[in-house]
Design a protein around this motif. Structure first.
Motif, PDB file in Angstrom:
ATOM      1  N   LEU A 114     -33.323 -22.154  22.382  1.00 18.53           N
ATOM      2  CA  LEU A 114     -34.554 -22.603  21.737  1.00 18.53           C
ATOM      3  C   LEU A 114     -34.274 -23.633  20.644  1.00 18.53           C
ATOM      4  O   LEU A 114     -33.152 -23.750  20.168  1.00 18.53           O
ATOM      5  N   MET A 115     -35.329 -24.326  20.232  1.00 24.47           N
ATOM      6  CA  MET A 115     -35.220 -25.235  19.091  1.00 24.47           C
ATOM      7  C   MET A 115     -35.209 -24.457  17.783  1.00 24.47           C
ATOM      8  O   MET A 115     -34.583 -24.857  16.816  1.00 24.47           O
ATOM      9  N   SER A 116     -35.942 -23.335  17.739  1.00 25.93           N
ATOM     10  CA  SER A 116     -36.090 -22.558  16.516  1.00 25.93           C
ATOM     11  C   SER A 116     -36.193 -21.074  16.859  1.00 25.93           C
ATOM     12  O   SER A 116     -36.796 -20.704  17.866  1.00 25.93           O
ATOM     13  N   GLU A 117     -35.624 -20.249  16.013  1.00 24.67           N
ATOM     14  CA  GLU A 117     -35.712 -18.796  16.183  1.00 24.67           C
ATOM     15  C   GLU A 117     -37.168 -18.336  16.219  1.00 24.67           C
ATOM     16  O   GLU A 117     -37.519 -17.388  16.911  1.00 24.67           O
ATOM     17  N   HIS A 118     -38.034 -19.046  15.530  1.00 21.48           N
ATOM     18  CA  HIS A 118     -39.442 -18.663  15.450  1.00 21.48           C
ATOM     19  C   HIS A 118     -40.182 -18.868  16.776  1.00 21.48           C
ATOM     20  O   HIS A 118     -41.269 -18.324  16.953  1.00 21.48           O
ATOM     21  N   HIS A 119     -39.618 -19.629  17.679  1.00 22.73           N
ATOM     22  CA  HIS A 119     -40.249 -19.848  18.982  1.00 22.73           C
ATOM     23  C   HIS A 119     -40.025 -18.675  19.943  1.00 22.73           C
ATOM     24  O   HIS A 119     -40.679 -18.579  20.970  1.00 22.73           O
ATOM     25  N   ALA A 120     -39.088 -17.779  19.608  1.00 23.06           N
ATOM     26  CA  ALA A 120     -38.749 -16.674  20.497  1.00 23.06           C
ATOM     27  C   ALA A 120     -39.943 -15.746  20.751  1.00 23.06           C
ATOM     28  O   ALA A 120     -40.238 -15.400  21.895  1.00 23.06           O
ATOM     29  N   LYS A 121     -40.632 -15.362  19.708  1.00 28.30           N
ATOM     30  CA  LYS A 121     -41.744 -14.414  19.850  1.00 28.30           C
ATOM     31  C   LYS A 121     -42.830 -14.968  20.769  1.00 28.30           C
ATOM     32  O   LYS A 121     -43.300 -14.282  21.676  1.00 28.30           O
TER      33      LYS A 121
END
Length: 159
Positions: free
Chosen positions: A9-16
């Protein structure tokens, strides 16, 4: 079932947003339990480090940031995508997750716990070697193209 997945992913926050998006049965594909599980599982951290150091699962890979225009995905830009080791709870089979272009490794948590318990008594080099052997046996799926529309700009999600 609980799975550990290496998610690009680009950001950990995109996982959810990606994990909990609607799946093939119109229900949520799963629930994100943790988006950085290597901090809780030392053996998994050693596995991840070995995969990165051998080039099987590099820390970063180039991918496309996509944008929806007139119902089609177009490439907005190219950027580096990082690996995030996540724990998810899902009813979908592991093969479903392996087929997702942002998912590069899938481990069933139960299998990992059996492995971790089997090496708990080891120390030093023997512990590291066992983790490396486990890592070498994992199926790593480096999909030719990675990329997604970031959650901030569309309802289409990662994974």
């Amino acid at each position: 079932m609980r799975l550990f997945i290496a998610l690009r992913l680009m950001s950990e926050h995109h996982a959810k947003a990606g994990i909990e998006a609607r799946g093939p049965n119109a229900h949520s594909r799963g629930q994100l339990i943790d988006s950085n599980i290597t901090r809780r599982f030392p053996a998994l951290k050693n596995i991840a480090l070995h995969l990165a150091s051998t080039g099987k699962l590099p820390d970063t890979r180039e991918g496309n940031v996509l944008q929806m225009q007139n119902g089609q995905c177009i490439v907005e830009r190219t950027t580096s995508f990082r690996v995030f080791w996540c724990e998810i709870d899902t009813e979908l089979p592991a093969d479903y997750w392996r087929a997702q272009k942002e998912v590069e490794v899938v481990i069933q948590r139960e299998d990992f716990e059996i492995f971790a318990a089997s090496i708990r008594h080891r120390g030093g080099a023997a512990y590291i070697e066992a983790c490396e052997n486990y890592a070498d046996a994992l199926e790593v799926c480096l999909h030719p193209e990675i990329g997604y529309v970031p959650p901030r700009s569309s309802s289409t999600q990662a994974a």
